[in-house]
Design a protein around this motif. Structure first.
Motif, PDB file in Angstrom:
ATOM      1  N   GLY A  11       0.805  -1.215   0.000  1.00  0.00           N
ATOM      2  CA  GLY A  11       0.000   0.000   0.000  1.00  0.00           C
ATOM      3  C   GLY A  11       0.833   1.258   0.000  1.00  0.00           C
ATOM      4  N   GLY A  12       0.153   2.384  -0.175  1.00  0.00           N
ATOM      5  CA  GLY A  12       0.820   3.685  -0.199  1.00  0.00           C
ATOM      6  C   GLY A  12       0.602   4.437   1.094  1.00  0.00           C
ATOM      7  N   CYS A  13       1.554   5.283   1.446  1.00  0.00           N
ATOM      8  CA  CYS A  13       1.449   6.177   2.600  1.00  0.00           C
ATOM      9  C   CYS A  13       1.336   7.609   2.083  1.00  0.00           C
ATOM     10  N   ARG A  14       0.245   8.281   2.437  1.00  0.00           N
ATOM     11  CA  ARG A  14       0.024   9.645   1.943  1.00  0.00           C
ATOM     12  C   ARG A  14       0.777  10.679   2.757  1.00  0.00           C
ATOM     13  N   ASN A  15       0.951  10.406   4.043  1.00  0.00           N
ATOM     14  CA  ASN A  15       1.497  11.426   4.940  1.00  0.00           C
ATOM     15  C   ASN A  15       2.084  10.756   6.186  1.00  0.00           C
ATOM     16  N   GLN A  16       2.492  11.592   7.134  1.00  0.00           N
ATOM     17  CA  GLN A  16       3.128  11.080   8.346  1.00  0.00           C
ATOM     18  C   GLN A  16       2.171  10.223   9.156  1.00  0.00           C
ATOM     19  N   GLU A  17       0.882  10.565   9.147  1.00  0.00           N
ATOM     20  CA  GLU A  17      -0.094   9.770   9.884  1.00  0.00           C
ATOM     21  C   GLU A  17      -0.136   8.341   9.373  1.00  0.00           C
ATOM     22  N   ASP A  18      -0.093   8.180   8.039  1.00  0.00           N
ATOM     23  CA  ASP A  18      -0.092   6.832   7.464  1.00  0.00           C
ATOM     24  C   ASP A  18       1.191   6.088   7.840  1.00  0.00           C
ATOM     25  N   GLU A  19       2.319   6.789   7.823  1.00  0.00           N
ATOM     26  CA  GLU A  19       3.579   6.141   8.200  1.00  0.00           C
ATOM     27  C   GLU A  19       3.558   5.723   9.673  1.00  0.00           C
ATOM     28  N   ASP A  20       2.975   6.566  10.517  1.00  0.00           N
ATOM     29  CA  ASP A  20       2.841   6.197  11.929  1.00  0.00           C
ATOM     30  C   ASP A  20       1.925   4.981  12.080  1.00  0.00           C
ATOM     31  N   ARG A  21       0.915   4.899  11.226  1.00  0.00           N
ATOM     32  CA  ARG A  21      -0.008   3.759  11.280  1.00  0.00           C
ATOM     33  C   ARG A  21       0.711   2.463  10.910  1.00  0.00           C
ATOM     34  N   VAL A  22       1.615   2.550   9.954  1.00  0.00           N
ATOM     35  CA  VAL A  22       2.405   1.371   9.581  1.00  0.00           C
ATOM     36  C   VAL A  22       3.264   0.914  10.755  1.00  0.00           C
ATOM     37  N   LEU A  23       3.868   1.862  11.458  1.00  0.00           N
ATOM     38  CA  LEU A  23       4.660   1.507  12.642  1.00  0.00           C
ATOM     39  C   LEU A  23       3.804   0.819  13.688  1.00  0.00           C
ATOM     40  N   MET A  24       2.580   1.305  13.857  1.00  0.00           N
ATOM     41  CA  MET A  24       1.664   0.686  14.812  1.00  0.00           C
ATOM     42  C   MET A  24       1.323  -0.741  14.388  1.00  0.00           C
ATOM     43  N   LEU A  25       1.109  -0.937  13.090  1.00  0.00           N
ATOM     44  CA  LEU A  25       0.787  -2.268  12.583  1.00  0.00           C
ATOM     45  C   LEU A  25       1.969  -3.218  12.742  1.00  0.00           C
ATOM     46  N   ARG A  26       3.173  -2.705  12.507  1.00  0.00           N
ATOM     47  CA  ARG A  26       4.364  -3.536  12.737  1.00  0.00           C
ATOM     48  C   ARG A  26       4.439  -3.953  14.217  1.00  0.00           C
ATOM     49  N   GLY A  27       4.120  -3.016  15.093  1.00  0.00           N
ATOM     50  CA  GLY A  27       4.114  -3.327  16.515  1.00  0.00           C
ATOM     51  C   GLY A  27       3.077  -4.383  16.860  1.00  0.00           C
ATOM     52  N   LEU A  28       1.903  -4.294  16.216  1.00  0.00           N
ATOM     53  CA  LEU A  28       0.866  -5.303  16.448  1.00  0.00           C
ATOM     54  C   LEU A  28       1.344  -6.684  16.001  1.00  0.00           C
ATOM     55  N   CYS A  29       2.043  -6.746  14.878  1.00  0.00           N
ATOM     56  CA  CYS A  29       2.585  -8.022  14.396  1.00  0.00           C
ATOM     57  C   CYS A  29       3.557  -8.620  15.410  1.00  0.00           C
ATOM     58  N   GLN A  30       4.421  -7.778  15.967  1.00  0.00           N
ATOM     59  CA  GLN A  30       5.362  -8.261  16.968  1.00  0.00           C
ATOM     60  C   GLN A  30       4.636  -8.723  18.229  1.00  0.00           C
TER      61      GLN A  30
END
Length: 496
Positions: free
Chosen positions: A343-362
Protein backbone atom coordinates in the motif's frame (compact mmCIF):
# COMPACT_ATOMS: atom_id res chain seq x y z
CA UNK A 1 -53.76 53.77 38.96
CA UNK A 2 -54.23 50.14 39.82
CA UNK A 3 -51.49 47.54 39.52
CA UNK A 4 -53.25 46.04 36.51
CA UNK A 5 -53.36 49.39 34.72
CA UNK A 6 -49.69 49.99 35.46
CA UNK A 7 -48.80 46.61 33.97
CA UNK A 8 -50.80 47.35 30.82
CA UNK A 9 -49.15 50.75 30.54
CA UNK A 10 -45.67 49.25 30.87
CA UNK A 11 -46.46 46.62 28.25
CA UNK A 12 -47.72 49.31 25.86
CA UNK A 13 -44.55 51.34 26.33
CA UNK A 14 -42.37 48.23 25.85
CA UNK A 15 -44.26 47.32 22.66
CA UNK A 16 -43.80 50.82 21.33
CA UNK A 17 -40.09 50.73 22.11
CA UNK A 18 -39.67 47.37 20.38
CA UNK A 19 -41.56 48.66 17.34
CA UNK A 20 -39.30 51.71 17.16
CA UNK A 21 -36.24 49.42 17.34
CA UNK A 22 -37.66 46.94 14.81
CA UNK A 23 -37.71 49.31 11.88
CA UNK A 24 -34.00 50.24 12.16
CA UNK A 25 -33.14 46.55 12.61
CA UNK A 26 -35.10 45.58 9.49
CA UNK A 27 -33.44 48.41 7.57
CA UNK A 28 -30.01 47.30 8.83
CA UNK A 29 -30.69 43.69 7.80
CA UNK A 30 -31.82 44.74 4.33
CA UNK A 31 -28.75 46.94 3.98
CA UNK A 32 -26.41 44.13 5.05
CA UNK A 33 -28.07 41.68 2.64
CA UNK A 34 -27.77 44.21 -0.19
CA UNK A 35 -24.08 44.76 0.59
CA UNK A 36 -23.51 41.00 0.70
CA UNK A 37 -25.26 40.50 -2.65
CA UNK A 38 -23.27 43.33 -4.23
CA UNK A 39 -20.06 41.88 -2.81
CA UNK A 40 -20.87 38.43 -4.24
CA UNK A 41 -21.69 39.94 -7.63
CA UNK A 42 -18.47 41.96 -7.58
CA UNK A 43 -16.42 38.85 -6.77
CA UNK A 44 -18.21 36.89 -9.48
CA UNK A 45 -17.55 39.62 -12.06
CA UNK A 46 -13.89 39.78 -11.01
CA UNK A 47 -13.45 36.03 -11.32
CA UNK A 48 -15.24 35.91 -14.66
CA UNK A 49 -13.08 38.71 -16.00
CA UNK A 50 -10.04 36.64 -15.03
CA UNK A 51 -11.49 33.68 -16.88
CA UNK A 52 -12.29 35.75 -19.96
CA UNK A 53 -8.75 37.13 -20.01
CA UNK A 54 -7.35 33.63 -19.78
CA UNK A 55 -9.68 32.39 -22.53
CA UNK A 56 -8.58 35.24 -24.80
CA UNK A 57 -4.98 34.29 -24.16
CA UNK A 58 -5.33 30.50 -24.54
CA UNK A 59 -8.09 30.50 -27.15
CA UNK A 60 -9.41 27.20 -25.81
CA UNK A 61 -11.51 26.02 -22.83
CA UNK A 62 -10.03 24.53 -19.67
CA UNK A 63 -11.21 21.59 -17.61
CA UNK A 64 -9.91 21.62 -14.03
CA UNK A 65 -9.82 18.72 -11.58
CA UNK A 66 -9.78 19.38 -7.83
CA UNK A 67 -7.59 16.63 -6.37
CA UNK A 68 -5.44 17.88 -3.46
CA UNK A 69 -3.70 14.48 -3.11
CA UNK A 70 -3.05 13.78 -6.78
CA UNK A 71 0.46 12.46 -6.08
CA UNK A 72 -0.84 9.67 -3.82
CA UNK A 73 -1.00 6.11 -5.07
CA UNK A 74 -4.60 5.11 -4.38
CA UNK A 75 -7.52 4.09 -6.55
CA UNK A 76 -8.92 7.63 -6.56
CA UNK A 77 -5.72 8.87 -8.17
CA UNK A 78 -5.94 6.20 -10.85
CA UNK A 79 -9.44 7.45 -11.68
CA UNK A 80 -8.06 10.98 -11.98
CA UNK A 81 -5.29 10.10 -14.42
CA UNK A 82 -7.49 7.82 -16.52
CA UNK A 83 -10.15 10.54 -16.70
CA UNK A 84 -7.56 13.08 -17.88
CA UNK A 85 -6.20 10.63 -20.45
CA UNK A 86 -9.74 9.97 -21.75
CA UNK A 87 -10.50 13.68 -22.16
CA UNK A 88 -7.17 14.42 -23.85
CA UNK A 89 -7.64 11.54 -26.30
CA UNK A 90 -11.22 12.59 -27.13
CA UNK A 91 -10.83 16.40 -27.13
CA UNK A 92 -7.67 17.81 -28.68
CA UNK A 93 -8.71 21.45 -28.17
CA UNK A 94 -8.89 21.65 -24.37
CA UNK A 95 -6.45 22.42 -21.59
CA UNK A 96 -6.42 20.32 -18.43
CA UNK A 97 -5.51 21.72 -15.02
CA UNK A 98 -5.12 19.85 -11.74
CA UNK A 99 -5.45 21.63 -8.39
CA UNK A 100 -3.09 19.82 -6.02
CA UNK A 101 -1.84 20.40 -2.51
CA UNK A 102 1.35 18.41 -3.00
CA UNK A 103 4.45 20.42 -2.15
CA UNK A 104 8.12 19.75 -2.79
CA UNK A 105 7.37 18.10 -6.12
CA UNK A 106 7.10 19.38 -9.69
CA UNK A 107 4.40 18.76 -12.26
CA UNK A 108 6.58 16.47 -14.42
CA UNK A 109 7.49 14.44 -11.33
CA UNK A 110 3.80 13.96 -10.51
CA UNK A 111 3.06 12.80 -14.06
CA UNK A 112 6.06 10.46 -14.03
CA UNK A 113 4.88 9.04 -10.71
CA UNK A 114 1.44 8.34 -12.20
CA UNK A 115 3.06 6.50 -15.09
CA UNK A 116 5.22 4.39 -12.77
CA UNK A 117 2.46 3.55 -10.34
CA UNK A 118 -0.48 3.10 -12.68
CA UNK A 119 1.08 2.41 -16.07
CA UNK A 120 -0.73 5.50 -17.47
CA UNK A 121 0.89 7.69 -20.14
CA UNK A 122 -0.82 11.02 -20.85
CA UNK A 123 -0.88 12.15 -24.50
CA UNK A 124 -0.28 15.83 -23.62
CA UNK A 125 1.10 17.86 -20.71
CA UNK A 126 -1.08 18.79 -17.76
CA UNK A 127 -0.88 22.11 -15.93
CA UNK A 128 -0.80 22.11 -12.12
CA UNK A 129 -1.98 24.72 -9.64
CA UNK A 130 -0.13 24.09 -6.39
CA UNK A 131 -2.24 24.95 -3.35
CA UNK A 132 -0.45 26.06 -0.20
CA UNK A 133 -3.11 25.34 2.40
CA UNK A 134 -3.90 21.63 2.03
CA UNK A 135 -3.51 21.37 5.80
CA UNK A 136 -7.06 22.76 6.01
CA UNK A 137 -8.49 19.43 4.82
CA UNK A 138 -6.20 17.18 6.87
CA UNK A 139 -8.24 15.14 9.38
CA UNK A 140 -5.50 15.56 11.99
CA UNK A 141 -6.32 19.27 12.18
CA UNK A 142 -9.81 18.45 13.46
CA UNK A 143 -9.72 15.85 16.27
CA UNK A 144 -13.41 16.58 16.89
CA UNK A 145 -16.18 17.41 14.37
CA UNK A 146 -13.83 16.12 11.70
CA UNK A 147 -16.40 15.99 8.89
CA UNK A 148 -17.51 19.57 9.47
CA UNK A 149 -13.96 20.82 9.95
CA UNK A 150 -12.67 19.22 6.76
CA UNK A 151 -15.68 20.47 4.80
CA UNK A 152 -15.21 24.05 5.98
CA UNK A 153 -11.50 23.69 5.28
CA UNK A 154 -12.28 22.49 1.75
CA UNK A 155 -14.24 25.69 1.13
CA UNK A 156 -11.19 27.81 1.99
CA UNK A 157 -8.94 25.52 -0.06
CA UNK A 158 -11.41 25.74 -2.93
CA UNK A 159 -11.37 29.53 -2.65
CA UNK A 160 -7.58 29.47 -2.95
CA UNK A 161 -7.91 27.28 -6.05
CA UNK A 162 -10.58 29.48 -7.60
CA UNK A 163 -8.65 32.71 -7.08
CA UNK A 164 -5.50 31.12 -8.51
CA UNK A 165 -7.21 29.85 -11.66
CA UNK A 166 -10.79 30.09 -12.94
CA UNK A 167 -11.66 27.18 -15.27
CA UNK A 168 -14.54 26.72 -17.67
CA UNK A 169 -15.46 23.32 -16.30
CA UNK A 170 -14.69 22.23 -12.73
CA UNK A 171 -14.62 18.58 -11.68
CA UNK A 172 -14.32 17.58 -8.03
CA UNK A 173 -12.65 14.17 -8.30
CA UNK A 174 -11.92 13.63 -4.61
CA UNK A 175 -15.18 14.13 -2.75
CA UNK A 176 -15.04 17.77 -1.62
CA UNK A 177 -18.68 18.55 -2.39
CA UNK A 178 -18.66 21.89 -0.56
CA UNK A 179 -16.40 23.33 -3.26
CA UNK A 180 -19.11 22.79 -5.90
CA UNK A 181 -21.34 25.82 -5.05
CA UNK A 182 -18.19 27.96 -4.77
CA UNK A 183 -17.13 27.27 -8.36
CA UNK A 184 -20.67 27.32 -9.72
CA UNK A 185 -22.06 30.48 -8.14
CA UNK A 186 -18.91 32.55 -7.63
CA UNK A 187 -16.77 31.25 -10.46
CA UNK A 188 -19.65 30.89 -12.91
CA UNK A 189 -18.27 27.49 -13.98
CA UNK A 190 -20.04 24.37 -15.06
CA UNK A 191 -19.39 21.83 -12.31
CA UNK A 192 -19.27 18.06 -12.10
CA UNK A 193 -18.20 15.51 -9.54
CA UNK A 194 -16.93 11.97 -9.34
CA UNK A 195 -17.95 10.52 -5.98
CA UNK A 196 -15.86 7.67 -4.60
CA UNK A 197 -17.43 7.68 -1.17
CA UNK A 198 -20.18 9.85 0.33
CA UNK A 199 -18.82 12.09 3.08
CA UNK A 200 -21.75 11.04 5.26
CA UNK A 201 -24.08 8.10 4.69
CA UNK A 202 -27.11 6.41 6.17
CA UNK A 203 -24.83 3.54 7.17
CA UNK A 204 -22.78 5.94 9.29
CA UNK A 205 -25.97 7.16 10.93
CA UNK A 206 -26.99 3.57 11.67
CA UNK A 207 -23.63 2.87 13.30
CA UNK A 208 -24.07 5.86 15.62
CA UNK A 209 -27.75 5.13 16.36
CA UNK A 210 -26.97 1.51 17.21
CA UNK A 211 -23.88 2.65 19.17
CA UNK A 212 -21.53 0.31 17.34
CA UNK A 213 -17.80 1.03 17.78
CA UNK A 214 -15.97 1.81 14.53
CA UNK A 215 -12.81 3.70 13.57
CA UNK A 216 -14.94 6.87 13.28
CA UNK A 217 -17.18 6.09 16.27
CA UNK A 218 -14.93 5.62 19.34
CA UNK A 219 -15.87 3.80 22.53
CA UNK A 220 -16.34 6.96 24.61
CA UNK A 221 -19.16 7.96 22.23
CA UNK A 222 -20.81 4.54 21.97
CA UNK A 223 -20.81 4.19 25.77
CA UNK A 224 -22.53 7.55 26.32
CA UNK A 225 -26.20 7.91 25.41
CA UNK A 226 -26.07 11.72 25.32
CA UNK A 227 -22.98 11.85 23.08
CA UNK A 228 -24.49 9.26 20.73
CA UNK A 229 -27.74 11.26 20.46
CA UNK A 230 -25.80 14.47 19.87
CA UNK A 231 -23.73 12.78 17.15
CA UNK A 232 -26.89 11.55 15.40
CA UNK A 233 -28.25 15.12 15.30
CA UNK A 234 -24.85 16.39 14.10
CA UNK A 235 -24.74 13.80 11.30
CA UNK A 236 -28.33 14.56 10.24
CA UNK A 237 -27.66 18.31 10.00
CA UNK A 238 -24.39 17.69 8.19
CA UNK A 239 -26.14 15.31 5.76
CA UNK A 240 -28.63 18.09 4.96
CA UNK A 241 -25.85 20.57 4.17
CA UNK A 242 -23.93 17.92 2.22
CA UNK A 243 -26.99 17.18 0.11
CA UNK A 244 -27.53 20.87 -0.64
CA UNK A 245 -23.90 21.28 -1.73
CA UNK A 246 -23.88 18.15 -3.87
CA UNK A 247 -27.12 19.03 -5.61
CA UNK A 248 -25.33 22.02 -7.18
CA UNK A 249 -23.46 19.63 -9.47
CA UNK A 250 -24.45 19.68 -13.14
CA UNK A 251 -23.10 16.14 -13.53
CA UNK A 252 -22.71 13.46 -10.87
CA UNK A 253 -20.71 10.29 -11.43
CA UNK A 254 -20.53 7.57 -8.79
CA UNK A 255 -18.27 4.56 -8.69
CA UNK A 256 -20.60 1.77 -7.57
CA UNK A 257 -24.17 0.68 -6.86
CA UNK A 258 -23.58 1.21 -3.14
CA UNK A 259 -22.43 4.80 -3.66
CA UNK A 260 -25.31 5.39 -6.08
CA UNK A 261 -27.93 4.47 -3.47
CA UNK A 262 -26.45 6.86 -0.90
CA UNK A 263 -25.92 9.77 -3.29
CA UNK A 264 -29.45 9.48 -4.66
CA UNK A 265 -30.85 9.63 -1.12
CA UNK A 266 -28.67 12.62 -0.17
CA UNK A 267 -28.25 14.71 -3.34
CA UNK A 268 -31.62 13.84 -4.92
CA UNK A 269 -30.62 14.37 -8.53
CA UNK A 270 -31.38 11.07 -10.31
CA UNK A 271 -31.46 12.61 -13.80
CA UNK A 272 -27.89 13.89 -13.43
CA UNK A 273 -26.40 10.83 -11.73
CA UNK A 274 -24.52 8.06 -13.53
CA UNK A 275 -22.66 4.95 -12.40
CA UNK A 276 -19.14 5.00 -13.88
CA UNK A 277 -17.11 2.12 -12.54
CA UNK A 278 -13.51 3.16 -11.81
CA UNK A 279 -10.84 2.02 -14.26
CA UNK A 280 -8.97 -1.03 -13.09
CA UNK A 281 -5.77 -2.06 -14.80
CA UNK A 282 -7.21 -5.41 -15.79
CA UNK A 283 -4.97 -5.80 -18.84
CA UNK A 284 -1.85 -5.13 -16.80
CA UNK A 285 -2.44 -8.30 -14.77
CA UNK A 286 -3.67 -10.65 -17.49
CA UNK A 287 -0.16 -11.81 -18.35
CA UNK A 288 0.21 -13.36 -14.90
CA UNK A 289 -0.08 -17.08 -15.71
CA UNK A 290 -3.06 -19.09 -14.51
CA UNK A 291 -1.92 -22.54 -13.48
CA UNK A 292 -2.50 -25.00 -10.69
CA UNK A 293 -0.69 -24.15 -7.46
CA UNK A 294 -0.61 -27.58 -5.85
CA UNK A 295 3.17 -27.75 -5.70
CA UNK A 296 3.55 -24.54 -3.70
CA UNK A 297 5.50 -24.88 -0.48
CA UNK A 298 4.44 -21.44 0.69
CA UNK A 299 1.12 -19.70 0.14
CA UNK A 300 1.08 -15.91 0.40
CA UNK A 301 -1.91 -13.71 1.15
CA UNK A 302 -1.62 -10.26 -0.42
CA UNK A 303 -3.52 -7.15 0.63
CA UNK A 304 -3.52 -4.10 -1.68
CA UNK A 305 -4.69 -0.76 -0.27
CA UNK A 306 -3.50 2.52 1.20
CA UNK A 307 -2.59 2.47 4.89
CA UNK A 308 -5.68 4.36 6.00
CA UNK A 309 -7.65 3.47 9.15
CA UNK A 310 -10.79 2.44 7.26
CA UNK A 311 -8.86 -0.25 5.35
CA UNK A 312 -8.71 -2.12 8.67
CA UNK A 313 -5.30 -3.76 8.36
CA UNK A 314 -5.60 -4.72 12.04
CA UNK A 315 -8.40 -7.12 11.12
CA UNK A 316 -6.19 -8.70 8.46
CA UNK A 317 -3.34 -9.26 10.90
CA UNK A 318 -5.59 -10.67 13.63
CA UNK A 319 -7.39 -13.02 11.21
CA UNK A 320 -4.01 -14.15 9.88
CA UNK A 321 -2.88 -14.84 13.45
CA UNK A 322 -6.01 -16.94 14.03
CA UNK A 323 -5.28 -18.98 10.89
CA UNK A 324 -1.71 -19.62 12.00
CA UNK A 325 -2.89 -20.69 15.46
CA UNK A 326 -5.34 -23.13 13.90
CA UNK A 327 -2.72 -24.64 11.63
CA UNK A 328 -0.22 -25.00 14.48
CA UNK A 329 -2.92 -26.91 16.36
CA UNK A 330 -3.10 -29.35 13.47
CA UNK A 331 -6.21 -28.01 11.77
CA UNK A 332 -4.49 -27.06 8.52
CA UNK A 333 -1.99 -28.32 6.00
CA UNK A 334 1.76 -28.18 6.16
CA UNK A 335 2.37 -25.31 3.71
CA UNK A 336 3.93 -22.19 5.12
CA UNK A 337 1.92 -18.95 5.08
CA UNK A 338 2.84 -15.30 4.83
CA UNK A 339 0.83 -12.08 4.71
CA UNK A 340 2.02 -9.28 2.41
CA UNK A 341 0.56 -5.80 2.99
CA UNK A 342 1.05 -3.64 -0.12
CA UNK A 343 0.00 0.00 0.00
CA UNK A 344 0.82 3.68 -0.20
CA UNK A 345 1.45 6.18 2.60
CA UNK A 346 0.02 9.64 1.94
CA UNK A 347 1.50 11.43 4.94
CA UNK A 348 3.13 11.08 8.35
CA UNK A 349 -0.09 9.77 9.88
CA UNK A 350 -0.09 6.83 7.46
CA UNK A 351 3.58 6.14 8.20
CA UNK A 352 2.84 6.20 11.93
CA UNK A 353 -0.01 3.76 11.28
CA UNK A 354 2.41 1.37 9.58
CA UNK A 355 4.66 1.51 12.64
CA UNK A 356 1.66 0.69 14.81
CA UNK A 357 0.79 -2.27 12.58
CA UNK A 358 4.36 -3.54 12.74
CA UNK A 359 4.11 -3.33 16.51
CA UNK A 360 0.87 -5.30 16.45
CA UNK A 361 2.58 -8.02 14.40
CA UNK A 362 5.36 -8.26 16.97
CA UNK A 363 2.85 -8.31 19.80
CA UNK A 364 0.96 -11.21 18.21
CA UNK A 365 4.13 -13.08 17.36
CA UNK A 366 3.66 -12.97 13.56
CA UNK A 367 6.29 -10.37 12.71
CA UNK A 368 8.40 -12.84 10.74
CA UNK A 369 5.43 -13.87 8.58
CA UNK A 370 4.03 -10.41 7.74
CA UNK A 371 5.75 -8.23 5.15
CA UNK A 372 5.09 -4.55 4.46
CA UNK A 373 5.60 -3.22 0.92
CA UNK A 374 5.23 0.58 0.87
CA UNK A 375 4.73 2.83 -2.18
CA UNK A 376 5.74 0.08 -4.60
CA UNK A 377 6.00 0.47 -8.37
CA UNK A 378 3.56 -1.20 -10.70
CA UNK A 379 6.05 -3.93 -11.57
CA UNK A 380 6.64 -4.69 -7.89
CA UNK A 381 2.89 -4.88 -7.36
CA UNK A 382 2.59 -7.37 -10.23
CA UNK A 383 5.39 -9.45 -8.78
CA UNK A 384 3.65 -9.72 -5.41
CA UNK A 385 0.36 -10.52 -7.13
CA UNK A 386 1.98 -13.24 -9.21
CA UNK A 387 3.31 -15.04 -6.13
CA UNK A 388 0.11 -14.78 -4.06
CA UNK A 389 -2.61 -17.37 -3.64
CA UNK A 390 -5.22 -15.20 -1.90
CA UNK A 391 -6.11 -11.54 -2.33
CA UNK A 392 -7.34 -10.01 0.94
CA UNK A 393 -9.64 -7.01 1.50
CA UNK A 394 -11.20 -5.97 4.83
CA UNK A 395 -12.67 -2.47 4.50
CA UNK A 396 -16.22 -2.17 5.82
CA UNK A 397 -18.52 -0.55 3.24
CA UNK A 398 -15.75 -0.11 0.68
CA UNK A 399 -17.29 2.17 -1.95
CA UNK A 400 -15.90 0.06 -4.79
CA UNK A 401 -12.62 -1.79 -4.37
CA UNK A 402 -10.09 -1.41 -7.18
CA UNK A 403 -7.66 -3.61 -5.29
CA UNK A 404 -10.30 -6.36 -5.24
CA UNK A 405 -10.68 -6.20 -9.02
CA UNK A 406 -6.91 -6.20 -9.55
CA UNK A 407 -6.54 -9.33 -7.43
CA UNK A 408 -9.23 -11.08 -9.44
CA UNK A 409 -7.66 -9.97 -12.73
CA UNK A 410 -4.33 -11.33 -11.52
CA UNK A 411 -5.97 -14.71 -10.98
CA UNK A 412 -5.98 -14.66 -7.19
CA UNK A 413 -8.72 -16.12 -5.00
CA UNK A 414 -10.29 -12.98 -3.57
CA UNK A 415 -11.55 -12.73 0.01
CA UNK A 416 -13.34 -9.40 0.50
CA UNK A 417 -15.61 -7.71 3.02
CA UNK A 418 -19.28 -8.62 2.81
CA UNK A 419 -20.45 -5.02 2.31
CA UNK A 420 -20.34 -2.17 -0.21
CA UNK A 421 -18.97 -2.48 -3.72
CA UNK A 422 -17.33 -5.91 -3.31
CA UNK A 423 -20.64 -7.44 -2.27
CA UNK A 424 -22.91 -5.59 -4.73
CA UNK A 425 -20.76 -5.16 -7.85
CA UNK A 426 -17.56 -7.20 -7.86
CA UNK A 427 -17.55 -10.54 -6.00
CA UNK A 428 -20.81 -11.65 -7.59
CA UNK A 429 -21.62 -14.78 -9.59
CA UNK A 430 -20.45 -14.71 -13.21
CA UNK A 431 -22.13 -16.99 -15.74
CA UNK A 432 -23.36 -19.10 -12.87
CA UNK A 433 -19.93 -19.59 -11.32
CA UNK A 434 -18.40 -18.37 -8.06
CA UNK A 435 -15.86 -15.52 -8.28
CA UNK A 436 -14.60 -15.29 -4.71
CA UNK A 437 -15.41 -15.28 -1.00
CA UNK A 438 -16.88 -12.72 1.39
CA UNK A 439 -16.43 -12.35 5.16
CA UNK A 440 -17.17 -9.77 7.83
CA UNK A 441 -15.25 -10.44 11.04
CA UNK A 442 -12.09 -12.03 12.41
CA UNK A 443 -13.56 -15.54 12.69
CA UNK A 444 -15.26 -15.59 9.29
CA UNK A 445 -12.08 -14.32 7.59
CA UNK A 446 -9.99 -17.02 9.24
CA UNK A 447 -12.54 -19.69 8.28
CA UNK A 448 -12.64 -18.47 4.68
CA UNK A 449 -8.83 -18.54 4.40
CA UNK A 450 -8.84 -22.12 5.64
CA UNK A 451 -11.57 -23.05 3.15
CA UNK A 452 -9.58 -21.56 0.28
CA UNK A 453 -6.39 -23.36 1.29
CA UNK A 454 -8.33 -26.62 1.73
CA UNK A 455 -9.68 -26.50 -1.84
CA UNK A 456 -8.10 -28.74 -4.43
CA UNK A 457 -5.71 -26.93 -6.80
CA UNK A 458 -8.08 -27.72 -9.69
CA UNK A 459 -11.07 -26.16 -7.88
CA UNK A 460 -9.04 -23.07 -7.03
CA UNK A 461 -7.94 -22.78 -10.65
CA UNK A 462 -11.54 -22.93 -11.91
CA UNK A 463 -12.62 -20.21 -9.47
CA UNK A 464 -9.61 -18.02 -10.36
CA UNK A 465 -10.31 -18.36 -14.08
CA UNK A 466 -13.96 -17.43 -13.59
CA UNK A 467 -12.99 -14.39 -11.49
CA UNK A 468 -10.55 -13.16 -14.12
CA UNK A 469 -13.15 -13.40 -16.88
CA UNK A 470 -15.72 -11.51 -14.76
CA UNK A 471 -13.68 -8.31 -14.32
CA UNK A 472 -13.57 -7.31 -17.99
CA UNK A 473 -16.46 -4.94 -17.20
CA UNK A 474 -14.07 -2.88 -15.03
CA UNK A 475 -11.37 -2.35 -17.65
CA UNK A 476 -9.84 0.97 -18.71
CA UNK A 477 -11.71 0.73 -22.00
CA UNK A 478 -15.08 0.38 -20.27
CA UNK A 479 -14.27 3.35 -18.03
CA UNK A 480 -13.31 5.49 -21.04
CA UNK A 481 -16.59 4.75 -22.79
CA UNK A 482 -18.79 5.36 -19.73
CA UNK A 483 -16.87 8.43 -18.53
CA UNK A 484 -16.91 10.15 -21.93
CA UNK A 485 -20.60 9.36 -22.41
CA UNK A 486 -21.42 10.94 -19.05
CA UNK A 487 -19.20 13.97 -19.73
CA UNK A 488 -20.45 14.62 -23.26
CA UNK A 489 -23.37 16.97 -22.33
CA UNK A 490 -21.07 19.14 -20.19
CA UNK A 491 -18.26 19.16 -22.73
CA UNK A 492 -20.78 20.24 -25.35
CA UNK A 493 -21.49 23.44 -23.40
CA UNK A 494 -17.87 24.63 -23.57
CA UNK A 495 -17.17 27.36 -26.08
CA UNK A 496 -14.33 26.42 -28.39
Amino acid sequence: MSGHDQLVHCLCELTGLLWKLLLPLVFLCVLLIAVLVLLVLAVRLWLQSNRNARRARDNRPTVAFFHPYCNAGGGGERVLWCAIRSLQNRYADINVVVYTGDQGVTGPQIVDGAQRRFNILLPRPVHFVFLRHRLLVEPGLFPHFTLLGQSVGSIFLGWEALTEFVPDLYIDSMGYAFTLPLFRYLGGCSVGSYVHYPTVSTDMLSVVRERNPRFNNPDYVTNNLFLSAFKVVYYCLFALLYGMAGSCSDLIMVNSSWTLDHILSLWRAPNRTHVVYPPCDVSGFLDIPLEEDGDKKQHSIVSVGQFRPEKDHRLQIRAFKKVLDGRRAGAGGREELKLVLVGGCRNQEDEDRVLMLRGLCQELGVGDQVEFKLNVTFQELKSEMGEATIGLHTMWNEHFGIGVVECMAAGKVILAHKTGGPKLDIVVPFEGGQTGFLAEDEDSYAEAIERILAMTPASRLELRRNARQSVARFSDQEFDACFLAAMEPLMGTLER
